[in-house]
Design a protein around this motif. Sequence first.
Motif, PDB file in Angstrom:
ATOM      1  N   ILE A  22       0.810  -1.218   0.000  1.00  7.25           N
ATOM      2  CA  ILE A  22       0.000   0.000   0.000  1.00  7.25           C
ATOM      3  C   ILE A  22       0.843   1.267   0.000  1.00  7.25           C
ATOM      4  N   ALA A  23       2.159   1.135   0.192  1.00  6.47           N
ATOM      5  CA  ALA A  23       3.024   2.318   0.118  1.00  6.47           C
ATOM      6  C   ALA A  23       3.018   2.917  -1.286  1.00  6.47           C
ATOM      7  N   GLY A  46      -3.350  22.039  -3.869  1.00  5.53           N
ATOM      8  CA  GLY A  46      -2.806  22.785  -4.993  1.00  5.53           C
ATOM      9  C   GLY A  46      -2.833  24.284  -4.845  1.00  5.53           C
ATOM     10  N   HIS A  47      -3.073  24.797  -3.639  1.00  2.00           N
ATOM     11  CA  HIS A  47      -3.172  26.234  -3.414  1.00  2.00           C
ATOM     12  C   HIS A  47      -1.801  26.859  -3.135  1.00  2.00           C
ATOM     13  N   CYS A  48      -1.686  28.145  -3.447  1.00  3.86           N
ATOM     14  CA  CYS A  48      -0.484  28.890  -3.083  1.00  3.86           C
ATOM     15  C   CYS A  48      -0.498  29.267  -1.600  1.00  3.86           C
ATOM     16  N   ASP A  49      -1.669  29.496  -1.063  1.00  2.00           N
ATOM     17  CA  ASP A  49      -1.819  29.900   0.334  1.00  2.00           C
ATOM     18  C   ASP A  49      -1.647  28.686   1.246  1.00  2.00           C
ATOM     19  N   PRO A  50      -0.659  28.689   2.161  1.00  2.00           N
ATOM     20  CA  PRO A  50      -0.457  27.533   3.041  1.00  2.00           C
ATOM     21  C   PRO A  50      -1.640  27.268   3.957  1.00  2.00           C
ATOM     22  N   ILE A  51      -2.422  28.295   4.257  1.00  2.00           N
ATOM     23  CA  ILE A  51      -3.621  28.077   5.072  1.00  2.00           C
ATOM     24  C   ILE A  51      -4.596  27.166   4.326  1.00  2.00           C
ATOM     25  N   GLU A  52      -4.753  27.396   3.032  1.00  2.00           N
ATOM     26  CA  GLU A  52      -5.662  26.569   2.234  1.00  2.00           C
ATOM     27  C   GLU A  52      -5.132  25.139   2.098  1.00  2.00           C
ATOM     28  N   ARG A  53      -3.814  24.989   1.964  1.00  2.00           N
ATOM     29  CA  ARG A  53      -3.231  23.649   1.841  1.00  2.00           C
ATOM     30  C   ARG A  53      -3.305  22.866   3.152  1.00  2.00           C
ATOM     31  N   SER A  54      -3.495  23.586   4.251  1.00  2.00           N
ATOM     32  CA  SER A  54      -3.422  22.957   5.570  1.00  2.00           C
ATOM     33  C   SER A  54      -4.778  22.746   6.208  1.00  2.00           C
ATOM     34  N   ARG A  55      -5.837  22.805   5.432  1.00  2.00           N
ATOM     35  CA  ARG A  55      -7.170  22.675   6.016  1.00  2.00           C
ATOM     36  C   ARG A  55      -7.483  21.243   6.459  1.00  2.00           C
ATOM     37  N   THR A  56      -6.782  20.277   5.894  1.00  2.00           N
ATOM     38  CA  THR A  56      -7.043  18.884   6.270  1.00  2.00           C
ATOM     39  C   THR A  56      -5.803  18.053   6.018  1.00  2.00           C
ATOM     40  N   ASP A  57      -5.838  16.817   6.477  1.00  2.82           N
ATOM     41  CA  ASP A  57      -4.756  15.858   6.247  1.00  2.82           C
ATOM     42  C   ASP A  57      -5.274  14.815   5.266  1.00  2.82           C
ATOM     43  N   ALA A  58      -5.004  15.027   3.989  1.00  4.42           N
ATOM     44  CA  ALA A  58      -5.524  14.129   2.955  1.00  4.42           C
ATOM     45  C   ALA A  58      -4.917  12.735   3.049  1.00  4.42           C
ATOM     46  N   LEU A  59      -3.641  12.651   3.410  1.00  2.00           N
ATOM     47  CA  LEU A  59      -2.958  11.361   3.418  1.00  2.00           C
ATOM     48  C   LEU A  59      -3.450  10.455   4.543  1.00  2.00           C
ATOM     49  N   SER A  60      -3.929  11.045   5.625  1.00  2.43           N
ATOM     50  CA  SER A  60      -4.429  10.244   6.744  1.00  2.43           C
ATOM     51  C   SER A  60      -5.564   9.333   6.300  1.00  2.43           C
ATOM     52  N   HIS A  61      -6.486   9.865   5.526  1.00  2.75           N
ATOM     53  CA  HIS A  61      -7.620   9.063   5.063  1.00  2.75           C
ATOM     54  C   HIS A  61      -7.171   7.961   4.104  1.00  2.75           C
ATOM     55  N   VAL A  62      -6.192   8.263   3.274  1.00  2.13           N
ATOM     56  CA  VAL A  62      -5.693   7.259   2.332  1.00  2.13           C
ATOM     57  C   VAL A  62      -5.065   6.098   3.095  1.00  2.13           C
ATOM     58  N   ILE A  63      -4.275   6.405   4.118  1.00  2.00           N
ATOM     59  CA  ILE A  63      -3.656   5.350   4.931  1.00  2.00           C
ATOM     60  C   ILE A  63      -4.719   4.486   5.588  1.00  2.00           C
ATOM     61  N   MET A  64      -5.670   5.128   6.232  1.00  2.00           N
ATOM     62  CA  MET A  64      -6.675   4.394   7.003  1.00  2.00           C
ATOM     63  C   MET A  64      -7.513   3.475   6.122  1.00  2.00           C
ATOM     64  N   LEU A  65      -7.834   3.920   4.916  1.00  2.00           N
ATOM     65  CA  LEU A  65      -8.717   3.131   4.069  1.00  2.00           C
ATOM     66  C   LEU A  65      -7.983   2.045   3.282  1.00  2.00           C
ATOM     67  N   LEU A  66      -6.677   2.197   3.119  1.00  2.00           N
ATOM     68  CA  LEU A  66      -5.907   1.167   2.430  1.00  2.00           C
ATOM     69  C   LEU A  66      -5.407   0.094   3.391  1.00  2.00           C
ATOM     70  N   ARG A  67      -5.270   0.456   4.657  1.00  2.00           N
ATOM     71  CA  ARG A  67      -4.733  -0.488   5.639  1.00  2.00           C
ATOM     72  C   ARG A  67      -5.872  -1.269   6.286  1.00  2.00           C
ATOM     73  N   SER A  68      -5.674  -2.546   6.472  1.00  2.00           N
ATOM     74  CA  SER A  68      -6.710  -3.391   7.058  1.00  2.00           C
ATOM     75  C   SER A  68      -6.903  -3.064   8.535  1.00  2.00           C
ATOM     76  N   ASN A  69      -8.074  -3.433   9.056  1.00  2.00           N
ATOM     77  CA  ASN A  69      -8.349  -3.205  10.480  1.00  2.00           C
ATOM     78  C   ASN A  69      -7.343  -3.934  11.356  1.00  2.00           C
ATOM     79  N   GLY A  70      -6.989  -5.161  10.961  1.00  2.00           N
ATOM     80  CA  GLY A  70      -6.025  -5.926  11.748  1.00  2.00           C
ATOM     81  C   GLY A  70      -4.672  -5.257  11.790  1.00  2.00           C
ATOM     82  N   ALA A  71      -4.240  -4.723  10.643  1.00  2.00           N
ATOM     83  CA  ALA A  71      -2.942  -4.039  10.606  1.00  2.00           C
ATOM     84  C   ALA A  71      -2.961  -2.780  11.460  1.00  2.00           C
ATOM     85  N   ARG A  72      -4.052  -2.048  11.414  1.00  2.00           N
ATOM     86  CA  ARG A  72      -4.149  -0.828  12.225  1.00  2.00           C
ATOM     87  C   ARG A  72      -4.131  -1.153  13.707  1.00  2.00           C
TER      88      ARG A  72
END
Length: 358
Positions: free
Chosen positions: A86-87, A181-207
């Motif tokens: 999943i990496a 894709g924003h120039c403003d760091p505030i806009e880029r920092s509104r959420t953690d997009a990668l967190s959701h990708v990790i959680m949904l690709l990793r199995s419950n047992g692995a987590r």
Amino acid sequence: MDLQLDLFAALTSEPEEPAKPGPTPRRTAPPAASTRPLAATASTPAPRAKPAVRQRVSDEQAHRTAAALGEAVADAWNRAHGGPDIAVPIGLVAALSLIRQRDAHSPNLKAQILAQTPRELIEMYQQIWAGHWQARPDLIDRARILHEWLNTPDAIDDHRAYCVKVVTEAALKAGILDLTGHCDPIERSRTDALSHVIMLLRSNGARQGLGEFHTPPSVTDMIAEVALAEISAETAVGAMRAETGQHIHDPAGGSGGMLRAAAQSLRWRGFDPADFIWSMVDVDAIAAACGAVNAIVWGLGPNVVVACDNSLANAMAVEDARAHARRVIAHRDQVMGTARMIAAVRQTQALLESAVAA
């Protein structure tokens, strides 16, 4: 084709050259790095799409988009039978989060990427990681698990290339560039997009085996506000003198959600996160890698250390990671110095050959 790809727009400085202290006006973008952006080349003609216009969204909308992004990427990878590594899909999303459109008036970057062949996409991803390694070798080395498979392109078979294409399309259509894709760091920092990708690709047992539970963004925002209230009160009077430098640390950082919330809280108070010291530790290599990438995306500045370690077992985890980062930076300097020397020798040889021919 010449992709309108800005590899360095999210970088303000290199780690060995800390930014000068000074308050940052609210909702302004950091100055662009002086490094010339690299352009990925391909034979496909550029689409005649209209330039992309980045729409500002609320935090709640950003969190919803990030959740949908994770679902789309996980579904695409599984439907393509991408396999247990999943990496790879997480690394593709991480790489896309590091880029922005070089020129708002140029052809649409999203459309250009979607028009590329699988092999052209692999070349693009190689350029993204290589370009950011030049600027932030410490963080890109920490993220190695996300991109090391690209170092052996001859070993990437047609099926892996197909999976790269499918995941790239899913991430772009689900809105990764709308989040990062924003120039403003505030806009880029509104959420953690990668967190959701990790959680949904990793199995419950692995987590569960890793003890991995990602804190919801709304909770991290609230905790950051409470934790930084004292900092804000103490430094409010001297804020214009930028007497900052507090160390903000998360011993179980995951992909960096708490640091993101803290950085946002500081920005709304008129501070620049680059004037603070940031560190995080996580036992999971993929989560720590995503935390390193997010540190660039969120514009935390040059004073960031990400450790992949057990903070309970190793009280020196941050110090060890900092020492490793110094070695990586020294290696980058040596490599770049050698490359410049080779380029100078070749230029001299070309001039001599030209003079002899004349």
